[in-house]
Write a protein that holds these residues in place. Structure first.
Motif, PDB file in Angstrom:
ATOM      1  N   ALA A  52       6.158  42.773  33.243  1.00  0.00           N
ATOM      2  CA  ALA A  52       4.730  42.494  33.083  1.00  0.00           C
ATOM      3  C   ALA A  52       3.977  43.801  32.903  1.00  0.00           C
ATOM      4  CB  ALA A  52       4.181  41.729  34.291  1.00  0.00           C
ATOM      5  N   ILE A  53       2.854  43.722  32.190  1.00  0.00           N
ATOM      6  CA  ILE A  53       1.984  44.885  31.965  1.00  0.00           C
ATOM      7  C   ILE A  53       0.558  44.447  32.268  1.00  0.00           C
ATOM      8  CG2 ILE A  53       1.130  46.584  30.308  1.00  0.00           C
ATOM      9  CD1 ILE A  53       3.711  46.234  28.746  1.00  0.00           C
ATOM     10  N   TRP A  54      -0.172  45.327  32.927  1.00  0.00           N
ATOM     11  CA  TRP A  54      -1.579  45.044  33.259  1.00  0.00           C
ATOM     12  C   TRP A  54      -2.427  46.239  32.851  1.00  0.00           C
ATOM     13  CZ3 TRP A  54      -4.286  46.514  38.259  1.00  0.00           C
ATOM     14  CH2 TRP A  54      -5.562  45.942  38.324  1.00  0.00           C
ATOM     15  N   LEU A  55      -3.431  45.985  32.010  1.00  0.00           N
ATOM     16  CA  LEU A  55      -4.351  47.027  31.560  1.00  0.00           C
ATOM     17  C   LEU A  55      -5.764  46.625  31.971  1.00  0.00           C
ATOM     18  CD1 LEU A  55      -4.975  49.592  29.915  1.00  0.00           C
ATOM     19  CD2 LEU A  55      -5.025  48.167  27.854  1.00  0.00           C
ATOM     20  N   LEU A 111      -5.862  56.679  43.108  1.00  0.00           N
ATOM     21  CA  LEU A 111      -5.362  56.501  41.747  1.00  0.00           C
ATOM     22  C   LEU A 111      -6.498  56.483  40.730  1.00  0.00           C
ATOM     23  CD1 LEU A 111      -2.641  53.766  42.346  1.00  0.00           C
ATOM     24  CD2 LEU A 111      -2.294  56.215  41.979  1.00  0.00           C
ATOM     25  N   ASN A 112      -7.746  56.534  41.185  1.00  0.00           N
ATOM     26  CA  ASN A 112      -8.884  56.522  40.270  1.00  0.00           C
ATOM     27  C   ASN A 112      -9.291  57.940  39.884  1.00  0.00           C
ATOM     28  OD1 ASN A 112      -9.768  57.068  42.881  1.00  0.00           O
ATOM     29  ND2 ASN A 112     -11.825  56.281  42.497  1.00  0.00           N
ATOM     30  N   PRO A 125      -3.317  56.312  35.857  1.00  0.00           N
ATOM     31  CA  PRO A 125      -4.761  56.255  35.633  1.00  0.00           C
ATOM     32  C   PRO A 125      -5.096  56.658  34.204  1.00  0.00           C
ATOM     33  CG  PRO A 125      -4.229  57.496  37.629  1.00  0.00           C
ATOM     34  CD  PRO A 125      -2.958  57.320  36.869  1.00  0.00           C
ATOM     35  N   LEU A 126      -6.111  56.050  33.653  1.00  0.00           N
ATOM     36  CA  LEU A 126      -6.550  56.360  32.296  1.00  0.00           C
ATOM     37  C   LEU A 126      -7.849  57.155  32.372  1.00  0.00           C
ATOM     38  CD1 LEU A 126      -5.879  52.917  30.570  1.00  0.00           C
ATOM     39  CD2 LEU A 126      -4.415  54.957  30.582  1.00  0.00           C
ATOM     40  N   GLY A 158      -9.747  53.360  33.974  1.00  0.00           N
ATOM     41  CA  GLY A 158      -9.003  52.190  34.429  1.00  0.00           C
ATOM     42  C   GLY A 158      -7.548  52.529  34.668  1.00  0.00           C
ATOM     43  N   MET A 159      -6.699  51.488  34.696  1.00  0.00           N
ATOM     44  CA  MET A 159      -5.279  51.674  35.001  1.00  0.00           C
ATOM     45  C   MET A 159      -4.415  50.952  33.973  1.00  0.00           C
ATOM     46  SD  MET A 159      -4.498  53.428  37.816  1.00  0.00           S
ATOM     47  CE  MET A 159      -2.878  52.741  38.190  1.00  0.00           C
ATOM     48  N   LEU A 160      -3.280  51.574  33.665  1.00  0.00           N
ATOM     49  CA  LEU A 160      -2.215  50.916  32.912  1.00  0.00           C
ATOM     50  C   LEU A 160      -1.032  50.805  33.866  1.00  0.00           C
ATOM     51  CD1 LEU A 160      -0.885  49.793  30.362  1.00  0.00           C
ATOM     52  CD2 LEU A 160      -0.287  52.157  29.742  1.00  0.00           C
TER      53      LEU A 160
END
Length: 338
Positions: free
Chosen positions: A40-43, A83-84, A121-122, A131-133
């Motif tokens: 699974a991937i969450w963006l 992580l932000n 973190p992006l 945001g996060m990937l």
């Protein structure tokens, strides 16, 4: 886990495309999903400094899991885990808290069958946290260091493709002569537009920023006005202020404020620009007199000069033209007429 190098060219092509933000996000998830086999991937994109976030792309996650991941509590966990901020990819087992003590994992992801995760973190270079990937795996095998290195390399490219600064920079370039600009966020903060210079009118506590924010919150999509270049109402030089609402951007982005120095003032004096701003605001001559601390006959003379210079017969038409074409200095919320 061993994978080939990521498809940098493909990711760059998607990131630079003119597709709307939701389509770019889905295309980026599909691209990285073909490169890194995950269950699974969450963006997600987030509002810097708050617990508001929203999923913009995913694979392998049903709606109930996505609804859980969009909760403010999940954004708070990301903040608590630090992580932000701009940092290398990290696996869930590398976090300082055991996986079964993390509510998101204990209550949502572990029951769904996931045992390991990898997140990055992006952050666009020079910009805020976006945001996060995240990648989720059913096995407990942690991704290799090479995989994490590759992911760290492409994370800025993905951030570039999702950044609200991307479309806002493009819009700012359409404003002729603009040299400075900031992005205004709904949480009350602002961030400089990369590639543009700093300007004292865009600093903390600036009335210009306050006026721009008020306009965007009120639903205006475009506003233009003048402001003394050094902040002193008596100065002869004025900058043009252009306020543009965000379109292709997350909800937490209000819009852009850009500054163009050396504006054409149509021959209006600094005082006439102030009077014109009060006319736009609907003030009577008596209110203008009290606001500026000048005699009524002085106000009447200013109004007469304004009508002559703008070549209009009435104060109403002067106000309409000044508002439409941005030929006025608006009153601030701290200096409203009584």
């Amino acid at each position: 886990m061993r994978v080939d190098p990521p498809p940098v060219a493909e990711i760059l092509e998607v990131a630079a495309s003119t597709m709307p933000l939701p389509e770019r996000a889905r295309a980026l998830v599909a691209s990285v999903g073909r490169w890194l086999p995950a269950d699974a991937i969450w963006l997600t994109l987030s509002d810097p400094g708050s617990t508001v976030s929203a999923t913009v792309g995913s694979t392998g996650l049903d709606q109930s899991i996505l609804d859980y991941l969009d909760r403010p509590s999940v954004a708070r966990e990301i903040q608590l885990a630090e992580l932000n901020q701009n940092r290398p990819p990290v696996t869930v087992t590398e976090l300082p808290v055991p996986v079964d003590e993390l509510p998101t994992w204990a209550d949502c992801l572990l029951p769904a069958g996931f045992r390991e995760g990898l997140g990055v973190p992006l952050c666009e270079p020079g910009g805020p946290y976006l945001g996060m990937l995240s990648f989720f795996f059913a096995t407990g095998e942690a991704p290799s260091s090479a995989v994490r290195d590759h992911l760290g390399e492409i994370a800025p490219l993905i951030a570039l493709g999702l950044s609200p600064l991307r479309s806002l920079r493009a819009v700012a370039r359409l404003v002729a002569g603009a040299v400075s600009g900031v992005v205004l966020l709904r949480n009350g903060t602002s961030h400089a537009l990369p590639g543009l210079d700093e300007h004292p009118l865009l600093g903390p506590g600036s009335p210009v920023v306050d006026l721009a924010r008020q306009s965007l919150v009120a639903g205006q999509v475009f506003r233009s006005f003048l402001w003394p270049e050094d902040g002193d109402p008596g100065t002869t030089g004025h900058a043009r202020i252009t306020v543009l609402a965000a379109t292709d951007a997350p909800d937490f982005v209000l819009g852009t404020l850009v500054v163009t120095p050396g504006a054409d003032c149509q021959g209006l004096s600094p005082r006439e620009l102030e009077v014109l701003g009060l006319l736009v605001d609907g003030c009577s001559n008596q209110q203008i007199s009290r606001q500026l601390g000048v005699a009524l006959r002085t106000v009447a003379a200013h109004v007469e000069h304004i009508l002559h210079k703008l070549e209009v017969p009435t104060r109403t038409l002067a106000a309409v033209r000044a508002e439409r074409e941005g030929w006025h200095v608006p009153p601030t919320s701290r200096s409203r007429y009584p």
